[in-house]
Design an enzyme around this catalytic site. Structure first.
Site, PDB file in Angstrom:
ATOM      1  N   SER A   1       0.899  -1.238  -0.076  1.00 39.01           N
ATOM      2  CA  SER A   1       0.005   0.139  -0.057  1.00 39.01           C
ATOM      3  C   SER A   1       0.802   1.120  -0.060  1.00 39.01           C
ATOM      4  O   SER A   1       0.370   2.438  -0.452  1.00 39.01           O
ATOM      5  CB  SER A   1      -0.866   0.049   1.166  1.00 39.01           C
ATOM      6  OG  SER A   1      -1.853  -1.097   1.109  1.00 39.01           O
TER       7      SER A   1
ATOM      8  N   VAL B   1      -3.985  -2.964   4.828  1.00 41.36           N
ATOM      9  CA  VAL B   1      -3.089  -2.797   6.059  1.00 41.36           C
ATOM     10  C   VAL B   1      -3.496  -3.126   7.457  1.00 41.36           C
ATOM     11  O   VAL B   1      -4.789  -2.839   7.565  1.00 41.36           O
ATOM     12  CB  VAL B   1      -2.845  -1.173   6.093  1.00 41.36           C
ATOM     13  CG1 VAL B   1      -1.397  -0.927   6.868  1.00 41.36           C
ATOM     14  CG2 VAL B   1      -2.657  -0.593   4.633  1.00 41.36           C
TER      15      VAL B   1
ATOM     16  N   HIS C   1       4.636   0.049  11.886  1.00 40.49           N
ATOM     17  CA  HIS C   1       4.702  -0.025  10.560  1.00 40.49           C
ATOM     18  C   HIS C   1       3.202   0.451   9.959  1.00 40.49           C
ATOM     19  O   HIS C   1       3.428   1.101   8.928  1.00 40.49           O
ATOM     20  CB  HIS C   1       5.225  -1.102   9.999  1.00 40.49           C
ATOM     21  CG  HIS C   1       5.923  -1.131   8.546  1.00 40.49           C
ATOM     22  ND1 HIS C   1       7.051  -0.349   8.462  1.00 40.49           N
ATOM     23  CD2 HIS C   1       5.422  -1.769   7.442  1.00 40.49           C
ATOM     24  CE1 HIS C   1       7.615  -0.487   7.147  1.00 40.49           C
ATOM     25  NE2 HIS C   1       6.759  -1.422   6.504  1.00 40.49           N
TER      26      HIS C   1
END
Ligand code: INI
Length: 159
Positions: free
Chosen positions: A57, A82, A89
């Site tokens: 992404s 995600v 992260h």
């Protein structure tokens, strides 16, 4: 009388690009299926849809910007997943994807629909990618179609 202007869900004659991240492909492949389903149901010409695959992404904004800058599509649909998984992260990737995708559309005037899922768990992500909570890829494609139609109308109204 006030005039209400809104887009419709007729994708005939429009050209779309879908940018899809391969990371968490078990989810993003389902988002892609959902987006294609929406395009099919609204009579888009699937042969003219460009599907652009990127590693994750994080890479979506750059790719979306290249597409919208070229100006060859009526709208772009950005798809990814995600998943938090206990790492910071997550915030970097999700934040960069969201702001970069939004900025690309605003800067160029080409509608870019946001179909990047953010979820705490894989299960949650799958629920939103064709599971019990619908399919965010389908929803993003519908939004892209409506916005492309709206911008066409606004373009006509301005002339
Ligand atoms: N990319 C995703 O699309 N989803 C994630 O959940 C994810 N996590 O968790 O790391 C992710 N990372 C890869 C990132 O998008 C880039 O591809 C990588 O950092 C290389 O630039």
């Amino acid at each position: 009388m006030p005039q209400v202007i809104e887009g419709n869900l007729d994708a005939r004659g429009m050209k779309f690009a879908i940018v899809v991240a391969r990371f968490n492909a078990v989810v993003s492949d389902r988002l892609l299926e959902g987006a294609l389903d929406a395009l099919r149901r609204t009579n888009a010409d699937l042969d003219s849809v460009d599907i652009v695959k990127v590693p994750g992404s994080w890479e979506i904004p750059l790719t979306v910007r290249a597409l919208v800058s070229a100006g060859s599509h009526d709208a772009v649909i950005a798809l990814g997943a995600v998943i938090r998984g206990g790492t910071p992260h997550f915030d970097y990737v999700a934040g960069q994807a969201a702001s970069g995708i939004a900025q690309a559309g605003v800067d160029t005037g080409v509608p870019v629909a946001f179909g990047v899922l953010t979820a705490d768990t894989m299960e949650q992500a799958i629920d939103r990618a064709g599971g019990k909570s619908g399919n965010k890829g389908f929803d993003a494609a519908m939004t892209a179609i409506e916005m492309a139609s709206l911008l066409r109308k606004l373009g006509k109204a301005a002339r």
